[in-house]
Each structure stands twice: as C-alpha cells, then as structure tokens.
Design a protein around this motif. Structure first.
Motif, PDB file in Angstrom:
ATOM      1  N   ARG A 265       0.106  -0.219 -10.013  1.00 50.03           N
ATOM      2  CA  ARG A 265       0.576   0.499  -8.836  1.00 50.03           C
ATOM      3  C   ARG A 265       1.824   1.310  -9.118  1.00 50.03           C
ATOM      4  O   ARG A 265       2.011   2.380  -8.557  1.00 50.03           O
ATOM      5  N   GLY A 266       2.706   0.814  -9.975  1.00 53.12           N
ATOM      6  CA  GLY A 266       3.968   1.500 -10.195  1.00 53.12           C
ATOM      7  C   GLY A 266       4.866   1.377  -8.968  1.00 53.12           C
ATOM      8  O   GLY A 266       4.549   0.668  -8.006  1.00 53.12           O
ATOM      9  N   PRO A 267       6.008   2.054  -8.965  1.00 51.73           N
ATOM     10  CA  PRO A 267       6.888   2.014  -7.791  1.00 51.73           C
ATOM     11  C   PRO A 267       6.146   2.519  -6.550  1.00 51.73           C
ATOM     12  O   PRO A 267       5.389   3.496  -6.618  1.00 51.73           O
ATOM     13  N   HIS A 268       6.353   1.853  -5.425  1.00 53.60           N
ATOM     14  CA  HIS A 268       5.602   2.206  -4.213  1.00 53.60           C
ATOM     15  C   HIS A 268       6.339   1.717  -2.976  1.00 53.60           C
ATOM     16  O   HIS A 268       7.137   0.787  -3.038  1.00 53.60           O
ATOM     17  N   TRP A 269       6.041   2.347  -1.862  1.00 51.09           N
ATOM     18  CA  TRP A 269       6.553   1.894  -0.571  1.00 51.09           C
ATOM     19  C   TRP A 269       5.587   0.874   0.035  1.00 51.09           C
ATOM     20  O   TRP A 269       4.368   1.051  -0.027  1.00 51.09           O
ATOM     21  N   MET A 270       6.157  -0.186   0.585  1.00 50.87           N
ATOM     22  CA  MET A 270       5.380  -1.241   1.241  1.00 50.87           C
ATOM     23  C   MET A 270       5.692  -1.231   2.739  1.00 50.87           C
ATOM     24  O   MET A 270       6.862  -1.250   3.138  1.00 50.87           O
ATOM     25  N   THR A 271       4.634  -1.195   3.544  1.00 56.90           N
ATOM     26  CA  THR A 271       4.799  -1.290   4.996  1.00 56.90           C
ATOM     27  C   THR A 271       4.504  -2.715   5.450  1.00 56.90           C
ATOM     28  O   THR A 271       3.503  -3.308   5.032  1.00 56.90           O
ATOM     29  N   TYR A 272       5.379  -3.251   6.287  1.00 55.70           N
ATOM     30  CA  TYR A 272       5.203  -4.559   6.900  1.00 55.70           C
ATOM     31  C   TYR A 272       4.759  -4.361   8.348  1.00 55.70           C
ATOM     32  O   TYR A 272       5.394  -3.604   9.094  1.00 55.70           O
ATOM     33  N   PHE A 273       3.690  -5.043   8.748  1.00 57.53           N
ATOM     34  CA  PHE A 273       3.230  -5.010  10.127  1.00 57.53           C
ATOM     35  C   PHE A 273       3.521  -6.349  10.802  1.00 57.53           C
ATOM     36  O   PHE A 273       3.303  -7.415  10.218  1.00 57.53           O
ATOM     37  N   GLU A 274       4.001  -6.279  12.013  1.00 60.59           N
ATOM     38  CA  GLU A 274       4.272  -7.476  12.805  1.00 60.59           C
ATOM     39  C   GLU A 274       2.958  -8.149  13.197  1.00 60.59           C
ATOM     40  O   GLU A 274       1.988  -7.492  13.596  1.00 60.59           O
TER      41      GLU A 274
END
Length: 264
Positions: free
Chosen positions: A207-216
C-alpha cells in the motif's frame, strides 16, 4: 479523535481550510459497493456530479456523509477511501502542493455546481483530495454511527511529511509525547482535525503511505462481524486504544478503512 468531530462546516457553514470535509471511494462495482455500505452503515444514496463518471452521495437521515464513484473499466487504480481537505482556493492550494514537492493528478476542475476539486499526493505518495465548496459543503453530519470520525496519514516517518501539510494547509502540529509512538496531531485554530502516524517498517509494502478513514460505529465487534458477513475482510482485530475501540477492515473490493467506537 473524539474532539475533532464537532467541526466547522456542519449545520450549513463552510469547513475551515485544511479540515477533512469529505471522503470518497472510487470502485469498479458501484451496485455491490452501495449494497455493502448501505447494509453496514445504513447509508442511502443520491446521484452526485458525474464529471469523473457515475457518482453517488451516501446519506444518513438526509445528510450527506460520503461519496462513491465508478472507475472506468480500463483504469486499474488502487481501490481506496480518499479524504478531501477543505480549501478556499483549490487552484492556489494545488499550486502550493506542487511547489512543496507533491503531485496533482486530477484537476483542479469544477464538479458541476457543487464545487471545485483536485486530487493530489504528498511527497511520499499518499493520495488526498482538495475541495473548494460551492453548493456542496461536504459531510453534513458527524458524531453518529456511519459517519467519518477521523482521518489519519499512515506513513514511514511522521516528520518527513508533516512540514508539507503544514505549509500547504496551515496546520499547527502537536506531537504525541511517547518514546515508542510516532504520532503528530494536526490542528486548525487549536482544534485537532487529523493525524500523521509514522509506523516505520510496519508500513504495508503493498500500500505504501496512505490516508486512513475511521468511521464511527455503535459496536466495533458487531460491526466487524457484519463486515465479514457482507464479504469484507478483517485486517486488524478489535483493540482498545486511548481514543476508543478500533478495528481495521477491507470491503469486498479491497478498500481499507477503520471502524471506531469512540470514548465520549
């Protein structure tokens, strides 16, 4: 994490520049993806701007939460959730991205009357969007299950890219005081809005560097079971953290996201 979600931009006002204001996912199977997230989060869908192909906006209680778009059949891009960071001038922000060593891959371009966007990557290659709101202000509801709760850059070394984001978006940084935890919280006007997590060699090679989204979610363990029933995959089992209980999963097309039950 919890305090970041009473953000400006809800209830009809524009998000402050630099604030994550939207998340979007480009996929091959639109119908199957809508079925998955509709079942998991209770989302309903309405058509959105079609500049980049078929696109729908997910809603909860009539409030917009996230976007899902159709990838062209010949585009073999990674399937990944992408956060959009608010800007008052997407053209100027895109130019600053280039000057600071990043890349602008799409745009800037108008999304009908909704606003103006660009898709960029930081110097390490992590992809993010830039959104200048017009009719569409971005995520319109927070702090309830099924809504984005936090966005976090997962990278090798937090110090390596923090300066880029500070210069482009005007963030103030607050390092987490821990000898064995490389984490910087990004603030806008004293309010935490996103994080940068340096994981060193633990960064997934595929994946390499990436943004992660957290969902409630209301219950992480129950939500994980639901993900598996719907054809998704568990990547990291539920674990308790100082911000709440968290699990990391992938949807049936491989888009990775985390689910969190925050400590209120």
């Amino acid at each position: 994490m919890t305090e970041a979600r009473g953000s400006a931009g809800l209830n009809g006002s524009a998000h402050a520049p630099g604030t994550p204001c939207w998340v979007s996912l480009m996929v091959h199977g639109m119908a199957a993806t809508q079925d998955f997230y509709g079942e998991l989060f209770g989302w309903e869908f309405q058509p959105g701007p079609q500049q980049l192909g078929a696109y729908v906006r997910a809603q909860l209680d009539g409030q917009e939460v996230a976007g899902i778009g159709q990838l062209p059949p010949d585009r073999h891009l990674p399937i990944a959730w992408t956060p959009y960071l608010a800007s008052d001038d997407v053209d100027l922000t895109a130019e600053t991205v280039r000057h600071c060593g990043g890349t602008v891959g799409v745009g800037p371009l108008d999304a009908e009357n909704a606003g103006r966007l660009a898709i960029a990557s930081d110097p390490s290659g992590a992809v993010f969007g830039i959104w200048q709101a017009a009719d569409h202000l971005g995520t319109g509801i927070s702090d309830v299950p099924g809504t984005p709760a936090w966005n976090e850059l997962v990278t090798r070394d937090s110090a390596g890219v923090t300066k880029f984001y500070e210069t482009v978006f005007g963030y103030e940084e607050e390092p987490v005081a821990s000898a064995d935890f490389d984490y910087i919280t990004l603030h806008i006007k004293g309010r935490p809005v996103a994080g940068i997590h340096g994981v060193g060699n633990a960064l997934p090679r595929d994946r390499g560097p990436h943004w992660m989204t957290y969902f409630e979610v209301a219950d992480v363990d129950a939500a994980l079971s639901h993900v598996l029933d719907l054809g998704g995959h568990a990547l990291e089992p539920p674990r308790d953290t100082s911000h709440g209980r968290i699990a990391t999963v992938a949807d049936p097309e491989g888009a990775v996201f985390s689910m969190v039950r925050t400590n209120h």
